[in-house]
Design an enzyme around this catalytic site. Structure first.
Site: not given
Length: 424
Positions: A254, A259, A299, A318
């Site tokens: 993730h 990110h 997010e 992700s």
């Protein structure tokens, strides 16, 4: 106020105490004992939940007590180990049948499969190793390198192959511009898990962002404070190999696939930092609102490019299933307006019914900046990248000093424009 860790929310402890002092016995610790203390690692001094910021005055010229916040990047050491939990899978008694904190759309059978991680002693011992690395880490140190096992690399590879096949058609152009650079500079490959230190150095050279290892979930206030310094608290462990396409919590897949790429984009880096700066000294209710804005942007954000929707949120980039779902006609898509976004409720265990669409990162940053001006603080803040510190603008002298800096920068811009016009 709920806690935030890359979009994960958990019930918050009593606000007047550090998160790990709130409830004894829930994870085997005594009251007042941090997870790192329980592991034999001394944690830094706790940050006061509220103190009078020197010079902070209201319109009535009386001191205003505001929540403590770091002024220098090294002060992140004060709360980096105050994790709410090491993560769901470190607790063998975690109610695995309950709703997992990170939405990862999957068939029902995955809940059963994921239980293997909770009761796998080898995996739990491995997670303890990663937690110890984070607990011992201090500002200015290189992030310790990890030798990942063959099983861990296989898990990474399974996720890597599936996601990279979707990025060209589903991710925003900024993400697709940076990703090949990570392949070349940080060894992003299916057969290799990149090292946090290498990725952190790449980000620092690109936008001044850097990674910092974290043992588990931080409170919303602490996590967002890191973004104010362009520091992203990142996990270093990987999900259990019994089901590589599902995780109940953020892991290195993730962090690095979702990110890291966009933190190398100047506009996105500035937008992320804007949310962090807005949180410094903000009242609890506004930190909650900012955490919600973070959820629906960093997010699960969407942006408009070339007449089509593209994903830029790490929770989408992700997640194989949600990355595809978010670009269909099934969910609602609304304009990114922070004041409205901050009030939006959302599920954390299923596909999002609502997403918010930004015209561009620049536009999103300007909207977040305007929203930040509505937060009731008796001061403004400015990040000084030269000293890696936050400057509190609460008196005439400090404001004049900043104006002089801005005037000097504008002089450089005007000189550059003049020379450019001469050449043209």
């Amino acid at each position: 106020m709920p806690s935030l860790r890359h979009g994960i929310r958990t019930p918050s402890p009593t606000p007047s105490l550090p998160p790990w002092m709130s409830t004894p016995g829930a994870d085997g610790r005594a009251a007042g004992e941090s997870p790192c203390d329980a592991a034999g690692v001394h944690s830094p001094c706790s940050s006061p939940p509220g103190e009078t910021i020197p010079g902070a005055r209201s319109l009535l010229a009386t001191p205003v007590a505001v929540p403590w916040f770091p002024r220098k990047m090294k002060e992140l050491d004060r709360f980096a180990n105050q994790v709410l939990t090491y993560g769901a899978e470190l607790n063998a008694d975690h109610p695995v049948s309950a709703t997992p904190p990170r939405p990862r759309p999957a068939p029902p059978r995955l809940t059963t499969l994921s239980r293997q991680g909770f009761h796998d002693p080898v995996y739990l011992a491995r997670r303890k190793q990663f937690a110890d690395i984070a607990c011992h880490y201090r500002h200015g140190q290189p992030i310790p390198r990890v030798v990942y096992t063959e099983a861990e690399v296989r898990t990474w590879g399974a996720v890597f192959v599936e996601l990279t096949s979707l990025y060209p058609s589903h991710a925003c152009r900024e993400f697709n511009h940076v990703f090949p650079l990570l392949v070349d500079n940080c060894a992003f490959r299916a057969d290799n898990i990149p090292q946090l230190e290498d990725v952190s150095c790449f980000l620092r050279d690109s936008t001044g962002f850097q990674l910092r290892p974290v043992a588990g979930l931080l409170s919303s206030r602490d996590f967002l404070a890191g973004l104010a310094f362009r520091v992203f608290h990142s996990t270093q462990y990987i999900r259990h190999g019994s089901n590589p396409l599902y995780t109940p919590e953020p892991d290195i897949c993730h962090e690095l696939l979702g990110h890291a790429p966009l933190f190398a984009d100047p506009q996105f880096a500035a937008f992320s930092q804007e949310i962090g700066l807005a949180s410094l000294g903000a009242p609890d209710e506004y930190v909650k609102k900012l955490a919600t804005c973070y959820w629906f942007s960093v997010e699960f954000g969407l942006c408009q490019q070339g007449g089509q929707r593209r994903a830029y949120g790490a929770g989408l980039l992700s997640s194989i299933a949600e990355l595809q779902y978010a670009l269909t006609d099934q969910p609602q898509v609304r304009p990114f307006e922070p004041a409205k976004v901050a009030e939006q409720t959302y599920p954390i265990s299923e596909l999002q019914p609502v997403y918010f669409l930004a015209d561009s990162f620049d536009d999103a940053k300007e909207r977040m900046s305007a929203y930040a001006h509505t937060i009731p603080r008796p001061f403004s803040v400015h990040y000084n990248p030269y000293t890696q510190s936050v400057e509190v603008l609460d008196n005439q002298e400090r404001i004049i000093s900043m104006m002089q800096t801005v005037r000097g920068d504008m002089g450089v811009v005007c000189d550059a424009l003049r020379k450019l016009s001469v050449r043209m």
